[in-house]
Design a protein around this motif. Sequence first.
Motif, PDB file in Angstrom:
ATOM      1  N   ASP A  28       0.848  -1.176   0.000  1.00 15.25           N
ATOM      2  CA  ASP A  28       0.000   0.000   0.000  1.00 15.25           C
ATOM      3  C   ASP A  28       0.886   1.228   0.000  1.00 15.25           C
ATOM      4  N   ILE A  29       0.734   2.035  -1.008  1.00 16.52           N
ATOM      5  CA  ILE A  29       1.474   3.296  -1.050  1.00 16.52           C
ATOM      6  C   ILE A  29       0.460   4.383  -0.774  1.00 16.52           C
ATOM      7  N   ARG A  30       0.639   5.086   0.349  1.00 16.40           N
ATOM      8  CA  ARG A  30      -0.382   6.051   0.768  1.00 16.40           C
ATOM      9  C   ARG A  30       0.159   7.469   0.735  1.00 16.40           C
ATOM     10  N   ASN A  31      -0.370   8.259  -0.141  1.00 12.86           N
ATOM     11  CA  ASN A  31      -0.075   9.700  -0.206  1.00 12.86           C
ATOM     12  C   ASN A  31       1.412  10.007  -0.144  1.00 12.86           C
ATOM     13  N   VAL A  32       2.166   9.277  -0.956  1.00 12.09           N
ATOM     14  CA  VAL A  32       3.611   9.463  -0.881  1.00 12.09           C
ATOM     15  C   VAL A  32       4.073  10.629  -1.750  1.00 12.09           C
ATOM     16  N   THR A  33       4.856  11.488  -1.137  1.00 14.86           N
ATOM     17  CA  THR A  33       5.523  12.564  -1.861  1.00 14.86           C
ATOM     18  C   THR A  33       7.007  12.328  -1.720  1.00 14.86           C
ATOM     19  N   PHE A  34       7.714  12.505  -2.820  1.00 17.08           N
ATOM     20  CA  PHE A  34       9.162  12.316  -2.722  1.00 17.08           C
ATOM     21  C   PHE A  34       9.886  13.312  -3.619  1.00 17.08           C
ATOM     22  N   ALA A  35      10.996  13.832  -3.127  1.00 19.30           N
ATOM     23  CA  ALA A  35      11.831  14.736  -3.922  1.00 19.30           C
ATOM     24  C   ALA A  35      13.295  14.408  -3.690  1.00 19.30           C
ATOM     25  N   TYR A  36      14.092  14.451  -4.760  1.00 19.38           N
ATOM     26  CA  TYR A  36      15.549  14.403  -4.621  1.00 19.38           C
ATOM     27  C   TYR A  36      15.994  15.832  -4.387  1.00 19.38           C
ATOM     28  N   ARG A  37      16.559  16.124  -3.262  1.00 17.54           N
ATOM     29  CA  ARG A  37      16.886  17.506  -2.913  1.00 17.54           C
ATOM     30  C   ARG A  37      15.701  18.411  -3.258  1.00 17.54           C
ATOM     31  N   HIS A  39      14.323  18.551  -6.348  1.00 18.39           N
ATOM     32  CA  HIS A  39      13.689  18.087  -7.564  1.00 18.39           C
ATOM     33  C   HIS A  39      12.537  17.135  -7.206  1.00 18.39           C
ATOM     34  N   ALA A  40      11.310  17.680  -7.255  1.00 13.41           N
ATOM     35  CA  ALA A  40      10.150  16.878  -6.874  1.00 13.41           C
ATOM     36  C   ALA A  40       9.918  15.776  -7.900  1.00 13.41           C
ATOM     37  N   VAL A  41       9.718  14.550  -7.432  1.00 19.57           N
ATOM     38  CA  VAL A  41       9.498  13.442  -8.360  1.00 19.57           C
ATOM     39  C   VAL A  41       8.087  12.886  -8.198  1.00 19.57           C
ATOM     40  N   LEU A  42       7.712  12.507  -6.990  1.00 26.32           N
ATOM     41  CA  LEU A  42       6.375  11.951  -6.773  1.00 26.32           C
ATOM     42  C   LEU A  42       5.554  12.929  -5.933  1.00 26.32           C
ATOM     43  N   GLN A  43       4.292  13.121  -6.318  1.00 26.25           N
ATOM     44  CA  GLN A  43       3.440  14.082  -5.620  1.00 26.25           C
ATOM     45  C   GLN A  43       2.209  13.379  -5.071  1.00 26.25           C
ATOM     46  N   ASP A  44       2.200  13.109  -3.793  1.00 25.30           N
ATOM     47  CA  ASP A  44       0.991  12.633  -3.148  1.00 25.30           C
ATOM     48  C   ASP A  44       0.392  11.443  -3.898  1.00 25.30           C
ATOM     49  N   ILE A  45       1.221  10.460  -4.165  1.00 28.81           N
ATOM     50  CA  ILE A  45       0.776   9.331  -4.986  1.00 28.81           C
ATOM     51  C   ILE A  45       0.260   8.214  -4.084  1.00 28.81           C
ATOM     52  N   SER A  46      -0.822   7.556  -4.513  1.00 29.58           N
ATOM     53  CA  SER A  46      -1.357   6.424  -3.759  1.00 29.58           C
ATOM     54  C   SER A  46      -1.652   5.299  -4.728  1.00 29.58           C
ATOM     55  N   LEU A  47      -1.217   4.123  -4.383  1.00 29.41           N
ATOM     56  CA  LEU A  47      -1.633   2.966  -5.168  1.00 29.41           C
ATOM     57  C   LEU A  47      -1.411   1.710  -4.342  1.00 29.41           C
ATOM     58  N   GLY A  73      11.574  -0.672  -1.757  1.00 24.40           N
ATOM     59  CA  GLY A  73      12.703  -1.440  -1.229  1.00 24.40           C
ATOM     60  C   GLY A  73      13.379  -0.787  -0.037  1.00 24.40           C
ATOM     61  N   GLY A  74      12.931   0.415   0.337  1.00 27.73           N
ATOM     62  CA  GLY A  74      13.500   1.068   1.504  1.00 27.73           C
ATOM     63  C   GLY A  74      14.854   1.692   1.253  1.00 27.73           C
ATOM     64  N   GLN A  75      15.238   1.866  -0.003  1.00 25.93           N
ATOM     65  CA  GLN A  75      16.508   2.542  -0.273  1.00 25.93           C
ATOM     66  C   GLN A  75      16.342   4.050  -0.230  1.00 25.93           C
ATOM     67  N   LEU A  76      15.100   4.500  -0.330  1.00 26.51           N
ATOM     68  CA  LEU A  76      14.803   5.929  -0.202  1.00 26.51           C
ATOM     69  C   LEU A  76      13.681   6.074   0.825  1.00 26.51           C
ATOM     70  N   ARG A  77      13.631   7.231   1.470  1.00 32.57           N
ATOM     71  CA  ARG A  77      12.547   7.513   2.408  1.00 32.57           C
ATOM     72  C   ARG A  77      11.603   8.523   1.786  1.00 32.57           C
ATOM     73  N   PRO A  78      10.298   8.280   1.906  1.00 30.77           N
ATOM     74  CA  PRO A  78       9.371   9.269   1.365  1.00 30.77           C
ATOM     75  C   PRO A  78       9.472  10.582   2.136  1.00 30.77           C
ATOM     76  N   THR A  79       9.306  11.696   1.431  1.00 31.87           N
ATOM     77  CA  THR A  79       9.277  12.985   2.100  1.00 31.87           C
ATOM     78  C   THR A  79       8.011  13.091   2.946  1.00 31.87           C
ATOM     79  N   GLN A  80       6.911  12.605   2.370  1.00 31.46           N
ATOM     80  CA  GLN A  80       5.659  12.530   3.122  1.00 31.46           C
ATOM     81  C   GLN A  80       4.961  11.226   2.762  1.00 31.46           C
ATOM     82  N   GLY A  81       4.003  10.816   3.615  1.00 31.17           N
ATOM     83  CA  GLY A  81       3.248   9.619   3.337  1.00 31.17           C
ATOM     84  C   GLY A  81       4.008   8.374   3.737  1.00 31.17           C
TER      85      GLY A  81
END
Lengths: 287, 262
Positions: A28-37, A39-47, A73-81
């Motif tokens: 379950d991916i819940r409201n995940v936001t992620f950015a490299y420094r 550079h925003a990559v994922l915005q509030d994504i859920s699936l 895989g836990g190699q990155l941490r979500p910024t949110q979610g």
Amino acid sequence: MPISSYDDRIPSFPDLIFNTVSVDNLIDIRNVTFAYRNHAVLQDISLSVPRGRVIAIMGGSGCGKTTLLRLIGGQLRPTQGEVSVNGQIVHQLNNHDLYQLRRKMGLLFQFGALFTDLNVFDNVAFQMREHTDLSAEMIHDLVLMKLNAVGLRGAQQLMPNELSGGMARRAALARAIALDPLLMMYDEPFTGLDPISMGVIGKLIRRLNDALGLTSILVTHDIEESLKIVDYVYFISEGRVEAQGTPDEIRISKQAFVHQFVHAEEDGPVPFHYPAPDYASDLGLKA
Amino acid sequence: MKANNFFSRIGRFTLDSITRLGTATRFLSQVLMRSGTSWRRFQLVIREIYSSGVLSLIIIVASGLFVGMVLGLQGYQTLQTYGSAQSLGVLVALSLVRELGPVVAALLFASRAGSAITAEVGLMKTTEQLQAMEMMAVDPIARIVAPRFWGGVISMPLLAAIFSMTGIYGGYLIGVRLLGVDDGTFWSQMQSAVSFREDILNGVIKSAVFGFAVTVIALFEGYDAVPTAEGISRATTRTVVTSSLTILALDFILTAFMFRGA
Ligand SMILES: Nc1ncnc2c1ncn2[C@@H]1O[C@H](COP(=O)(O)OP(=O)(O)O)[C@@H](O)[C@H]1O
Ligand SMILES: [Mg+2]
């Protein structure tokens, strides 16, 4: 003991069906936001990914597909979610628990990422030797079984640089399933392969999923090959799920983005041109 | 404006260097903390001793022989001016054991084994082998980096010793066989003048320190390389340059402490 006390604990039938939505999702991916420094990559994504299914995550290059796998895989941490795998929130695990969880995941890297100093056999045996106390004969038999499943039993003594692209991908697949994971993730498994190898890999993904009772996530931009084998598709664009559905729904979708993707149109919601100033003024034709 | 720019560049450079040094130090402490696997499965280290130590043997032996022969020639010329050509053995042995053995062997080690380590680890990073290992729940620092580190640290003093030995033999060939220094005097003077603690042990300490430095630099550059072909080649160059300078600087510091007034 009165029957009624049992009744309290056993959920009624409709309840069970209802609950499967959450319990039977491996991921379950819940409201995940992620950015490299910055550079925003994922915005509030859920699936979510139900157990036992093969789902595809599609989108153009650079839309964040690999990033999504690395979050799982836990190699990155979500910024949110949060990302939950098999009921555990990945970024809350300590190192030990994360490594335990990773033993239940297999990831097929885009170009296989076989260990170049080990032959095919030792590549597949790697995890068994690292994580188990199995005897040499046991490992030998298990490795041959895995290699047989991907059709490479005859190639066990070859070094990675002696393999064709398709064979390397299959050897890496055998390595990824070495410890019978719950989850298989494939990062663009079709890239750079000839049509025959593509078909072989595609069928393998489906066959292994069903035979071993896996759950599979297929990240790809190869729509034709993946629509043949997956149960469900998520389209990602600009960091969000832009569209989703079963392959049949996707094929006949009227959504402009999906249509452009499925029919490989040059221009559409995804523009052909990288944002640029006016062409004429760039050429100095306008003041 | 220009001066401003100049100073801000110096500032940037200094900050970058310090940051990098900090990152490298943290890397080193990670390597040390996760070295358990290397000791429990010592065959991992032995493999690395083979690839960085044994495979450097030819260049070490060949260079040692030549350096020793040159020392024999040069030393004989100079000593004979003062009529003390009989002390050639002492001169050759002390130069090698104290200085040239550890330093030259380390410089050769940096360009032979150090660059190979950087290229290998950098390639593993570029081809996602390190990430794949992490995803297989195997820690690449423990499994890949630490064995290479200990392999290098163990190999270096042995290589320096071999370098000194072949060097002394080279000096013997030139001094005794070619120029006619007395065989017995050559060896006996050497034996009485070279002290175990003062000379040999200090030489071994030097080479261990150099091995430590070169291997850490090589591993860090590889692990930290920009994961492209160009990034690997830059990292490899940086390994050779940085470790050579580090060896020479450390040599000065160590020598200043070890051979004060001796
Ligand atoms: N380590 C990184 N640091 C900074 N930006 C990155 C990094 N990795 C990927 N990106 C950027 O994030 C975006 C998504 O990358 P990625 O997930 O690899 O895309 P995909 O796999 O869908 O092609 C891209 O624009 C890429 O340039
Ligand atoms: Mg990608």
